[in-house]
Write a protein that holds these residues in place. Structure first.
Motif, PDB file in Angstrom:
ATOM      1  N   ARG A  63       0.835  -1.206   0.000  1.00 43.29           N
ATOM      2  CA  ARG A  63       0.000   0.000   0.000  1.00 43.29           C
ATOM      3  C   ARG A  63       0.868   1.254   0.000  1.00 43.29           C
ATOM      4  NH1 ARG A  63      -4.543  -2.469   4.089  1.00 43.29           N
ATOM      5  NH2 ARG A  63      -6.002  -3.162   2.447  1.00 43.29           N
TER       6      ARG A  63
ATOM      7  N   GLU B   9      -5.900   2.680  -1.055  1.00 45.32           N
ATOM      8  CA  GLU B   9      -5.598   1.915   0.152  1.00 45.32           C
ATOM      9  C   GLU B   9      -6.830   1.265   0.775  1.00 45.32           C
ATOM     10  OE1 GLU B   9      -2.293   3.681   2.659  1.00 45.32           O
ATOM     11  OE2 GLU B   9      -2.859   5.451   1.493  1.00 45.32           O
TER      12      GLU B   9
ATOM     13  N   CYS C 277      -7.367  -5.590  -2.169  1.00 45.22           N
ATOM     14  CA  CYS C 277      -8.314  -4.565  -2.611  1.00 45.22           C
ATOM     15  C   CYS C 277      -9.279  -5.203  -3.600  1.00 45.22           C
ATOM     16  CB  CYS C 277      -7.615  -3.373  -3.259  1.00 45.22           C
ATOM     17  SG  CYS C 277      -8.786  -2.078  -3.753  1.00 45.22           S
TER      18      CYS C 277
END
Length: 371
Positions: free
Chosen positions: A132, A161, A235
């Motif tokens: 990230r 993020e 993600c």
């Protein structure tokens, strides 16, 4: 709810723009969910859903039920919102250069890989934090050249993020459907059922770098580049298509918002009893199996297949009527599957895309999304 304005590049001296951002929960809390509406600014169903979602989140936060962090951008494209040509709203393409607002996001993987090489460990959580930071650093380094790129950078900075990214769109005329990464199929299966999706389309890479893939693709590709280190897919991003452009009502907006809240509750972002997940209307299929039905002639479009219909290869989807000669040419389905979207225009030129059919056998390669 905390609201902020992010200043964007002016379109001209004195013509300032900004993004409105609503934040719920505690900053830094996990899971973090990012939601944005109407990146294609003439696709309003997502915007009305975001309006009702905000109302629900305000009430839930007052009850102390926001356990993660939720970032909501109720309209993601102020440039497109302001674009009018002879009275028509043009929100899908940037009038400055003709580019699609949901294409051309930066591909961060190569340089992010350089940043993390030699720093990964056996700790998956530490690897997630490292990645990230690398993605954010590469995004910060992106040198933008115009107002649209500044806006894209601001949106991606808000989302990069997040654990979950929900990008709210619609098609011209459509049933509910969604697009996501192949590795997110299980993650969004409950959401697909909750929104009543009739097509659930998967791809590792669909082409032209849309927003959702800029968020999700790095995780799969970095895991593949560094197979000796644990890198969770961290993600999950999806493009949700809330029916057609004219499907705008409080009833539908409330229903869509309720589905999003139910999904967030299931994922522990919102506290509450786990929602009941309805039986799905469809199973995931490859985006590469989705086939466009082209117009075989120029003329008046008379649709015979309705959105949501299941068709077989060769079934007639529409008649194309030549207004000069009276000739009627049949447009046929290229494959078996569900007609999940079709155009709103009723006069076309030969070769134009009439409809999209969600098939099951992957046949297409290259760029898989429409323009």
């Amino acid at each position: 709810m905390k609201t902020e304005q992010i200043a964007l590049s002016p379109l001209a001296p004195g013509a300032g723009l900004s993004l409105t951002v609503h934040r719920f929960g505690e900053a830094g809390a996990r899971p973090r969910v990012y939601v944005q509406a109407s990146l294609h600014a003439d696709e309003i169903p997502g915007m009305i859903a975001a309006h009702h979602l905000r109302e629900r989140l305000v009430a839930l936060e007052a009850e102390g039920r926001i356990k993660g962090e939720i970032i909501l951008v109720p309209f993601a494209n102020p440039i497109g919102l302001a674009q009018r040509v002879l009275g028509d709203h043009i929100g899908r393409f940037n009038l400055a250069d003709g580019l699609n607002f949901n294409r051309g996001y930066p591909y961060l993987v190569p340089k992010a890989a350089e940043r993390i090489k030699g720093k990964l460990s056996a700790d998956p959580d530490a690897n997630v934090r490292l990645i990230r930071e690398a993605l954010r650093a590469e995004l910060d380094a992106w040198e933008t050249n115009n107002p649209a790129e500044v806006m894209k950078k601001a949106l991606l900075t808000l989302a990069i993020e997040a654990d979950i990214v929900l990008d709210l769109h619609c098609d011209s005329e459509a049933v509910e459907h969604l697009y996501t990464h192949t590795r997110s199929a299980d993650e969004f299966a409950p959401l697909s059922a909750l929104i009543g999706a009739q097509a659930y389309l998967l791809a590792d890479e669909s082409g032209d770098d849309p927003f959702d893939e800029a968020c999700s693709r790095p995780w799969g590709e970095l895991a593949d580049r560094f197979p000796d280190h644990p890198i969770p897919f961290s993600c999950h991003s999806t493009t949700l298509e809330f029916r057609g452009e004219r499907d705008v009502s409080h009833e539908l907006g409330r229903r869509d918002a309720a589905s999003l809240i139910a999904y967030m509750t299931l994922r522990g972002v919102v506290a509450g009893d786990a929602p009941q997940i309805p039986a799905p209307h469809c199973r995931p299929t490859p985006l590469a199996a989705s086939e466009p039905a082209p117009a075989p002639a120029t003329g008046i479009v008379v649709f015979l297949a309705q959105i949501g219909d299941h068709v077989k290869a060769g079934d007639v989807i529409a008649d194309i009527v030549d207004p000069q000669t009276g000739t009627v040419t049949q447009a046929k389905s290229p494959c078996e599957g569900v007609v999940f979207a079709r155009i709103a225009q009723r006069f076309v030129t030969k070769g134009a895309r009439l409809a999209k059919v969600a098939g099951t056998t992957a046949q297409r390669t290259g760029k898989l999304l429409s323009a």
